[in-house]
Motif scaffolding. Structure first.
Motif, PDB file in Angstrom:
ATOM      1  N   LYS A 294       0.812  -1.211   0.000  1.00  0.00           N
ATOM      2  CA  LYS A 294       0.000   0.000   0.000  1.00  0.00           C
ATOM      3  C   LYS A 294       0.850   1.267   0.000  1.00  0.00           C
ATOM      4  N   VAL A 295       2.155   1.108   0.253  1.00  0.00           N
ATOM      5  CA  VAL A 295       3.061   2.262   0.261  1.00  0.00           C
ATOM      6  C   VAL A 295       3.471   2.575  -1.172  1.00  0.00           C
ATOM      7  N   ASN A 296       3.213   3.786  -1.594  1.00  0.00           N
ATOM      8  CA  ASN A 296       3.534   4.189  -2.969  1.00  0.00           C
ATOM      9  C   ASN A 296       4.932   4.789  -3.015  1.00  0.00           C
ATOM     10  N   VAL A 297       5.878   4.008  -3.509  1.00  0.00           N
ATOM     11  CA  VAL A 297       7.264   4.478  -3.605  1.00  0.00           C
ATOM     12  C   VAL A 297       7.469   5.094  -4.992  1.00  0.00           C
ATOM     13  N   SER A 298       7.684   6.406  -5.011  1.00  0.00           N
ATOM     14  CA  SER A 298       7.815   7.116  -6.281  1.00  0.00           C
ATOM     15  C   SER A 298       9.224   6.960  -6.848  1.00  0.00           C
TER      16      SER A 298
ATOM     17  N   ASN B 231      11.169   9.372  -7.580  1.00  0.00           N
ATOM     18  CA  ASN B 231      12.012  10.313  -6.846  1.00  0.00           C
ATOM     19  C   ASN B 231      12.535   9.692  -5.553  1.00  0.00           C
ATOM     20  N   GLU B 232      11.676   8.965  -4.844  1.00  0.00           N
ATOM     21  CA  GLU B 232      12.096   8.322  -3.596  1.00  0.00           C
ATOM     22  C   GLU B 232      13.105   7.210  -3.867  1.00  0.00           C
ATOM     23  N   TRP B 233      12.891   6.438  -4.943  1.00  0.00           N
ATOM     24  CA  TRP B 233      13.869   5.415  -5.313  1.00  0.00           C
ATOM     25  C   TRP B 233      15.219   6.045  -5.635  1.00  0.00           C
ATOM     26  N   ARG B 234      15.201   7.193  -6.297  1.00  0.00           N
ATOM     27  CA  ARG B 234      16.449   7.867  -6.656  1.00  0.00           C
ATOM     28  C   ARG B 234      17.190   8.342  -5.400  1.00  0.00           C
TER      29      ARG B 234
ATOM     30  N   TYR C  38       8.271  19.530  12.041  1.00  0.00           N
ATOM     31  CA  TYR C  38       8.982  19.544  10.747  1.00  0.00           C
ATOM     32  C   TYR C  38      10.275  20.354  10.905  1.00  0.00           C
ATOM     33  N   PRO C  39      11.409  19.824  10.402  1.00  0.00           N
ATOM     34  CA  PRO C  39      11.639  18.515   9.781  1.00  0.00           C
ATOM     35  C   PRO C  39      12.087  17.492  10.818  1.00  0.00           C
ATOM     36  N   VAL C  40      11.653  16.245  10.688  1.00  0.00           N
ATOM     37  CA  VAL C  40      12.080  15.166  11.577  1.00  0.00           C
ATOM     38  C   VAL C  40      12.481  13.969  10.727  1.00  0.00           C
ATOM     39  N   HIS C  41      12.865  12.884  11.393  1.00  0.00           N
ATOM     40  CA  HIS C  41      13.342  11.699  10.674  1.00  0.00           C
ATOM     41  C   HIS C  41      12.158  10.957  10.063  1.00  0.00           C
ATOM     42  N   ILE C  42      12.289  10.626   8.805  1.00  0.00           N
ATOM     43  CA  ILE C  42      11.232   9.909   8.101  1.00  0.00           C
ATOM     44  C   ILE C  42      11.871   8.937   7.116  1.00  0.00           C
ATOM     45  N   LEU C  43      11.192   7.860   6.813  1.00  0.00           N
ATOM     46  CA  LEU C  43      11.698   6.904   5.829  1.00  0.00           C
ATOM     47  C   LEU C  43      11.821   7.539   4.452  1.00  0.00           C
ATOM     48  N   PHE C  44      12.811   7.122   3.696  1.00  0.00           N
ATOM     49  CA  PHE C  44      12.949   7.602   2.319  1.00  0.00           C
ATOM     50  C   PHE C  44      11.701   7.276   1.504  1.00  0.00           C
ATOM     51  N   THR C  45      11.095   6.114   1.789  1.00  0.00           N
ATOM     52  CA  THR C  45       9.926   5.688   1.016  1.00  0.00           C
ATOM     53  C   THR C  45       8.679   6.505   1.335  1.00  0.00           C
ATOM     54  N   LEU C  46       8.754   7.384   2.342  1.00  0.00           N
ATOM     55  CA  LEU C  46       7.599   8.207   2.726  1.00  0.00           C
ATOM     56  C   LEU C  46       7.876   9.703   2.595  1.00  0.00           C
ATOM     57  N   LEU C  47       8.976  10.052   1.956  1.00  0.00           N
ATOM     58  CA  LEU C  47       9.338  11.471   1.864  1.00  0.00           C
ATOM     59  C   LEU C  47       8.279  12.294   1.134  1.00  0.00           C
ATOM     60  N   ASP C  48       7.771  11.769   0.037  1.00  0.00           N
ATOM     61  CA  ASP C  48       6.748  12.511  -0.716  1.00  0.00           C
ATOM     62  C   ASP C  48       5.491  12.712   0.122  1.00  0.00           C
TER      63      ASP C  48
END
Length: 626
Positions: A315-319, A321-324, A551-561
């Motif tokens: 269900k997590v949409n990895v864009s 940009n996030e993969w990059r 904001y800003p705090v630590h977040i997963l790369f896959t949830l940055l967007d």
């Protein structure tokens, strides 16, 4: 008391089986690993059961059943042969592993703030959250393995303690469990005495995984613990023709719990197991059917256990940009060894400048991960075992997959290959290393019998005393790079890495006065009001401790967007500046800056930490134009 029970129940029922050979530490390792596995895997049953029934019911029922079985035992005597000497030594090392809790309010590392607010969400929801509410207005919970946050949330519930304390306890406990993990792995090859000595030596002398505490990679270590335990039933099963259901079941359970805790080290380990299975099939081709059946059974059991997590992660949409971003970050990690280890050496020895660094990286990563003392012991162990064909083959078998992954990312990195983080891959260098060091200690024991054991234990004790006498020093990257390789090696032999684990407070952001300021925020500021913070100070921990957006705090790369989207329409009316700068490069707002702009910032709290009211509320685009 309830937390204590959750560590041993329901795994303690393993003592009623014939699986162990009267080895207390082996029993202890499996009991803890099985209990943790139960809590992590059964957490997904909360789709169907209420939290209280699952948690309290298991504790009460399994405790009562355990005592009933002991009372009714007739056919089999339960043997728990405790080696007092081993237990005392383990207790001393355990105390040292928990020592950082006396010096810090929260666990070190920015990553831990994220694991803690994940734990807080589970604790608040009493089940599997479907979003990050009330902390962040976004979906995507479950993008990271939730085994570690789940255990911490359980302890918060049972012990009535805040999640930031339970995650700290679990982080330190994970480092302690690594000793039991290495002990279990080594018991496949050596006796209990040699296995324990080697496990303790690696725990104290190695650079990693001790340094994981500073940046917050503790879920990786908990996953690594499960994998080390999983090797034991795998080793038993791969070396026998018959199918043992208990081996298959335990292997499947530990692999699943490791995957649910952190999938990166688990993927490396699974590749190692496939390689070892393939090796065994080639050697005994006539039993290919048996090995394939065992592999298939393991996969069949694992599949339903990890399926709920896979469904959540889908269900997590990895864009793109996030993969990059993930790819670029991993590329940076792969180059870090050159910056910290090899480059200082190249700068001092001209001839090395002509050597292609790419082909040296596996060796550099080995030294960088193991640390000088462990690398030194490994080298000696290899030298004295050159003629022992069986052991050397075992070492090579365990070394091939990590080396392959290193060269794969050197020669042709891709979006798929970089998921094997270099530091997680390098952890598996400890498997062949442990064998060589244990064989060295085994040889010494053979020569001098008990005297050498006393000598080794004495040396480890002296090392711990020496550490206490080392002056407190800065462990920043700049300071490490400025030192000569020789000086760094000498400091490692003096226990620099263990000292760093015990006493370094640089990356623990929250102070007592920060906690006092957090209480003021909770009492005086509007609920759910987003706060502007510095990533590099205690503001990083506001979501984890106060359960409110920042904001800003630590977040997963896959949830940055998703994170950016959640704040795109937010206007910040309050700014928090922590008392302590843990990451100076991530300090965006300072007291000097705010006081220089009285038309924009008004100080409303000043007691170590600072809180400002922003007179003209600002958006993210106004604050961070790029």
């Amino acid at each position: 008391m309830l937390i204590f029970l959750s560590i041993f129940f329901p795994g303690i029922f393993l003592i009623f089986t014939k699986y162990f050979k009267d080895d207390f530490l082996l029993q202890l390792s499996f009991i803890i690993a099985t209990s943790f596995t139960y809590w992590i895997i059964s957490f997904f049953s909360l789709y169907f059961l209420p939290w209280d029934y699952w948690l309290w019911g298991t504790i009460i029922f399994s405790t009562l059943l355990f005592f009933i079985l002991i009372f009714l035992k007739t056919k089999k005597e339960i043997k728990i042969l405790i080696n007092i000497k081993h237990l005392i030594i383990l207790g001393i090392i355990g105390f040292l592993r928990f020592f950082p809790a006396f010096l810090n309010e929260v666990p070190p590392g920015g990553d831990m703030s994220m694991h803690t607010y994940n734990s807080a969400l589970i604790f608040l929801r009493k089940g599997i959250p479907d979003s990050y509410q009330p902390i962040f207005d976004m979906k995507g919970f479950g993008a990271h393995g939730i085994g570690f946050p789940t255990l911490a949330a359980i302890w918060s519930t049972l012990g009535n303690i805040p999640p930031y304390k339970s995650t700290f306890f679990l982080a330190l406990f994970s480092h302690f469990l690594i000793i039991l993990g290495f002990y279990t792995f080594l018991r496949c090859y050596f006796n209990s005495q040699i296995s324990l000595i080697t496990a303790i030596a690696i725990s104290i002398l190695a650079r990693d995984p001790q340094q994981y505490l500073q940046w917050g990679g503790n879920p990786s270590l908990l996953s690594f613990f499960f994998l080390l335990i999983a090797y034991y039933p795998f080793y038993q099963e791969i070396n026998q023709r018959e199918i043992s259901w208990i081996n298959i079941l335990l292997l499947s359970l530990f692999l699943s719990s490791a995957f649910l805790t952190h999938f990166m080290p688990t993927l490396v380990f699974i590749l190692i197991l496939f390689f070892l299975t393939g090796w065994q099939i080639i050697r005994q081709i006539t039993f290919i059917k048996t090995y394939l059946i065992k592999t298939l059974l393991t996969l069949i059991i694992c599949f339903p256990l990890i399926l709920p997590y896979v469904i959540i992660f889908k269900k997590v949409n990895v864009s793109l940009n996030e993969w990059r971003i993930i790819f670029n970050w991993n590329t940076y990690l792969w180059n870090q060894a050159q910056e910290l280890v090899l480059q200082p050496m190249i700068n001092r020895f001209f001839i090395l400048q002509k050597i292609n660094f790419n082909y040296l990286l596996p060796s550099v990563m080995m030294i960088f991960t193991l640390g000088a003392p462990i690398f030194f012991l490994t080298f000696i162990g290899f030298f004295i075992n050159i003629k022992r064909k069986k052991l050397i083959i075992e070492v090579i078998k365990l070394l091939i997959v990590p080396l392959f992954l290193f060269y794969l990312n050197l020669l042709k990195p891709s979006y798929l290959s970089v998921i094997f983080y270099p530091d997680r891959t390098a952890l598996f260098l400890f498997l062949p290393t442990a064998l060589l060091i244990a064989s060295l200690f085994n040889l010494l024991e053979t020569i001098k019998q008990s005297r050498i054991i006393i000598l080794i234990y004495g040396a480890l004790f002296c090392l711990t005393i020496t550490i206490w006498k080392i002056n407190k020093r800065d462990f920043s990257r700049e300071q490490i790079k400025s030192k000569s390789p020789i000086k760094l090696i000498v400091e490692e032999f003096l226990g620099r890495n263990f000292y760093h684990y015990l006493f370094n407070q640089q990356y623990s952001s929250v102070t007592k006065r920060d906690l006092k300021a957090f209480h003021w925020i909770e009492t005086n500021l509007p609920k759910n009001e987003p706060l502007l913070v510095n990533y590099g100070d205690a503001g990083l921990w506001i979501p984890a401790i106060l359960y409110r957006p920042a904001y800003p705090v630590h977040i997963l790369f896959t949830l940055l967007d998703e994170y950016q989207l959640a704040f795109q329409n937010s206007y910040f009316q309050y700014l928090y500046i922590g008392e302590k700068q843990s990451y100076p490069t991530s300090i965006f707002f300072t007291k000097e800056y705010c006081n220089s702009k009285p038309e924009l910032f008004e100080m409303i709290y000043n007691d170590g930490a600072l809180i400002y009211r922003i007179k003209k509320p600002l958006s993210i685009k106004e604050l961070f134009p790029e």
